[in-house]
Design a protein around this motif. Structure first.
Motif, PDB file in Angstrom:
ATOM      1  N   ALA A  38       0.863  -1.193   0.000  1.00  0.00           N
ATOM      2  CA  ALA A  38       0.000   0.000   0.000  1.00  0.00           C
ATOM      3  C   ALA A  38       0.892   1.233   0.000  1.00  0.00           C
ATOM      4  O   ALA A  38       2.117   1.110   0.090  1.00  0.00           O
ATOM      5  N   GLY A  39       0.266   2.407  -0.074  1.00  0.00           N
ATOM      6  CA  GLY A  39       1.050   3.636  -0.140  1.00  0.00           C
ATOM      7  C   GLY A  39       1.605   3.780  -1.543  1.00  0.00           C
ATOM      8  O   GLY A  39       2.189   2.840  -2.074  1.00  0.00           O
ATOM      9  N   THR A  40       1.375   4.922  -2.139  1.00  0.00           N
ATOM     10  CA  THR A  40       1.827   5.111  -3.516  1.00  0.00           C
ATOM     11  C   THR A  40       2.393   6.503  -3.701  1.00  0.00           C
ATOM     12  O   THR A  40       1.834   7.478  -3.183  1.00  0.00           O
ATOM     13  N   GLN A  41       3.503   6.592  -4.406  1.00  0.00           N
ATOM     14  CA  GLN A  41       3.979   7.881  -4.918  1.00  0.00           C
ATOM     15  C   GLN A  41       4.804   7.637  -6.166  1.00  0.00           C
ATOM     16  O   GLN A  41       5.147   6.494  -6.477  1.00  0.00           O
ATOM     17  N   LEU A  42       5.090   8.708  -6.894  1.00  0.00           N
ATOM     18  CA  LEU A  42       5.925   8.553  -8.083  1.00  0.00           C
ATOM     19  C   LEU A  42       7.315   8.145  -7.615  1.00  0.00           C
ATOM     20  O   LEU A  42       7.805   8.644  -6.604  1.00  0.00           O
ATOM     21  N   TYR A  43       7.940   7.236  -8.367  1.00  0.00           N
ATOM     22  CA  TYR A  43       9.246   6.754  -7.940  1.00  0.00           C
ATOM     23  C   TYR A  43      10.320   7.837  -8.088  1.00  0.00           C
ATOM     24  O   TYR A  43      10.347   8.561  -9.083  1.00  0.00           O
ATOM     25  N   SER A  44      11.187   7.954  -7.089  1.00  0.00           N
ATOM     26  CA  SER A  44      12.364   8.818  -7.207  1.00  0.00           C
ATOM     27  C   SER A  44      13.464   8.206  -6.339  1.00  0.00           C
ATOM     28  O   SER A  44      13.210   7.234  -5.615  1.00  0.00           O
ATOM     29  N   GLU A  45      14.651   8.757  -6.399  1.00  0.00           N
ATOM     30  CA  GLU A  45      15.778   8.170  -5.667  1.00  0.00           C
ATOM     31  C   GLU A  45      15.589   8.205  -4.143  1.00  0.00           C
ATOM     32  O   GLU A  45      15.822   7.226  -3.454  1.00  0.00           O
ATOM     33  N   GLY A  92      -7.527   2.482  -8.523  1.00  0.00           N
ATOM     34  CA  GLY A  92      -8.066   2.874  -7.226  1.00  0.00           C
ATOM     35  C   GLY A  92      -6.970   3.301  -6.279  1.00  0.00           C
ATOM     36  O   GLY A  92      -5.785   3.215  -6.606  1.00  0.00           O
ATOM     37  N   CYS A  93      -7.373   3.760  -5.087  1.00  0.00           N
ATOM     38  CA  CYS A  93      -6.371   4.148  -4.094  1.00  0.00           C
ATOM     39  C   CYS A  93      -6.962   4.102  -2.694  1.00  0.00           C
ATOM     40  O   CYS A  93      -8.171   4.229  -2.502  1.00  0.00           O
ATOM     41  N   LYS A 114      -5.403  15.013  -4.273  1.00  0.00           N
ATOM     42  CA  LYS A 114      -4.166  14.219  -4.300  1.00  0.00           C
ATOM     43  C   LYS A 114      -4.463  12.757  -4.661  1.00  0.00           C
ATOM     44  O   LYS A 114      -3.726  12.118  -5.412  1.00  0.00           O
ATOM     45  N   GLU A 115      -5.553  12.250  -4.113  1.00  0.00           N
ATOM     46  CA  GLU A 115      -5.922  10.854  -4.393  1.00  0.00           C
ATOM     47  C   GLU A 115      -6.315  10.696  -5.862  1.00  0.00           C
ATOM     48  O   GLU A 115      -6.004   9.692  -6.496  1.00  0.00           O
TER      49      GLU A 115
END
Ligand code: ISJ
Length: 343
Positions: free
Chosen positions: A178-185, A314-315, A325-326
């Protein structure tokens, strides 16, 4: 690999059921081609399982009625231009944000702690399913990639980052994702996301406790899924009874990663408020045999029709969610699957 893809094309033309799939990190394409067009209910028999979110539809491409093929995946990463994500539809955005706001309200009223709400996006395009699936295979090697077709069910394809259950030699493995964000370093997770993921871990460990012993729960870590990142915990244990797999699936699905916590009120909330049928999105699918069960949650997927595709996203919502944001989180998830489309 050409052989399996060509066989899939012929089977599709003859309106016969089949499934092609590749396990995460494997460069092996496996396929079951059913010999007739019967629709078989899943009752624990060996084969490939395909179950809807509400469990009302649960089918099997049975091993005993299918031909099995396996080939090395040879296609290279596809760098042809990506399909452009459709522009944001203002009405869809407003509707989804209202659904998120209602979810937050229900949480504040203490009806439940977390709920996962979703939406469907219709693209009126006719896609080349063979090329799109090849692109999906090469783009999402870490995911469970599949293409399912049954003339009485339809065509679905997807690249799932989420294992529901793996059982082999009485060892059981699953994950809490769970928990989502755009990938970054350098990813930093907020309390909201950590809490959302902890709900999933607690639920899963609780649900499997009575079936297992020697449970091992990893620390939560960041997992890359395409251009997204999630929080993941690995859970493994030993089964105390060897024939409890069906019961365990029923105890787990739907987990709070795709439904909510507690299960019953959130399921009721979803069915009453989403106002569309999730069908096979957020259901589960995968291999089921006497020696091995290998199931995944049907996420980052689409339903393919002759002149349209339907994308499902979904989120997870908690008391600290922000509706806009969702919405953008679902847009990011949408982008991962839209990318592989070829028309
Ligand atoms: C519901 C989806 O994904 C699930 C929800 C997540 C979240 O709320 O952050 C993350 C991963 C998945 O467990 C989806 O992809 O549609």
């Amino acid at each position: 690999m050409k052989k399996v893809i060509e066989k899939a094309r012929l089977h599709y033309r003859k309106d016969l059921p089949f499934v092609l799939f590749a396990n995460p990190e494997e460069d092996k394409l496996q396929a079951w081609f059913q010999r007739d067009n019967s629709l078989t209910l899943f009752k624990g028999q060996n084969g490939f399982v395909f179950t809807s979110f509400n469990k009302e539809q649960s089918y099997s491409i049975e091993q005993s009625n299918s031909d099995f093929y396996e080939e090395k995946i040879t296609n290279k990463s596809d760098d042809s231009p990506d399909f452009e994500k459709p522009e944001i539809n203002i009405i869809e955005k407003k509707n989804f944000e209202a659904l998120v706001a209602d979810s937050i309200q229900a949480i504040l009223e203490q009806q439940f702690q977390k709920v996962v709400v979703s939406r469907k996006v219709l693209l009126p395009i006719s896609i080349d399913f063979e090329v799109s699936f090849l692109k999906l295979l090469s783009n999402y090697k870490k995911a469970f990639r599949y293409l399912f077709y049954h003339p009485k069910v339809g065509m679905w394809m997807g690249a799932s980052p989420e294992q529901l259950l793996h059982i082999e030699n009485n060892n059981i493995k699953t994950v809490a994702l769970a928990g989502t964000q755009l990938y970054s370093e350098n990813i930093i997770w907020e309390t909201k996301e950590k809490e959302e993921q902890q709900f999933v871990t607690d639920f899963i460990t609780n649900q499997i406790t009575s079936f297992t012993e020697e449970m091992d729960i990893s620390n939560p870590y960041t997992e890359k899924a395409g251009n997204l990142a999630h929080i993941k915990t690995n859970i493994s244990a030993k089964l105390v009874a060897s024939n409890s797999a069906l019961e365990i699936v029923n105890a787990l699905h739907p987990t709070p990663a795709i439904c909510g916590l507690p299960k019953e009120p959130t399921l009721d909330f979803i069915l009453a408020n989403e106002k569309y049928d999730r069908k096979f999105y957020s259901g589960f699918l995968g291999e089921w045999s006497d020696v091995k069960k290998n199931l995944f949650v049907n996420l980052r997927c689409m339903e393919v029709e002759k002149e349209a595709v339907r994308l499902y996203v979904g989120c997870g919502i908690t008391k600290d969610s922000n509706p806009e944001k969702e919405f953008f989180e679902t847009e990011n998830k949408l982008a991962t699957i839209v990318k592989i489309i070829k028309i």
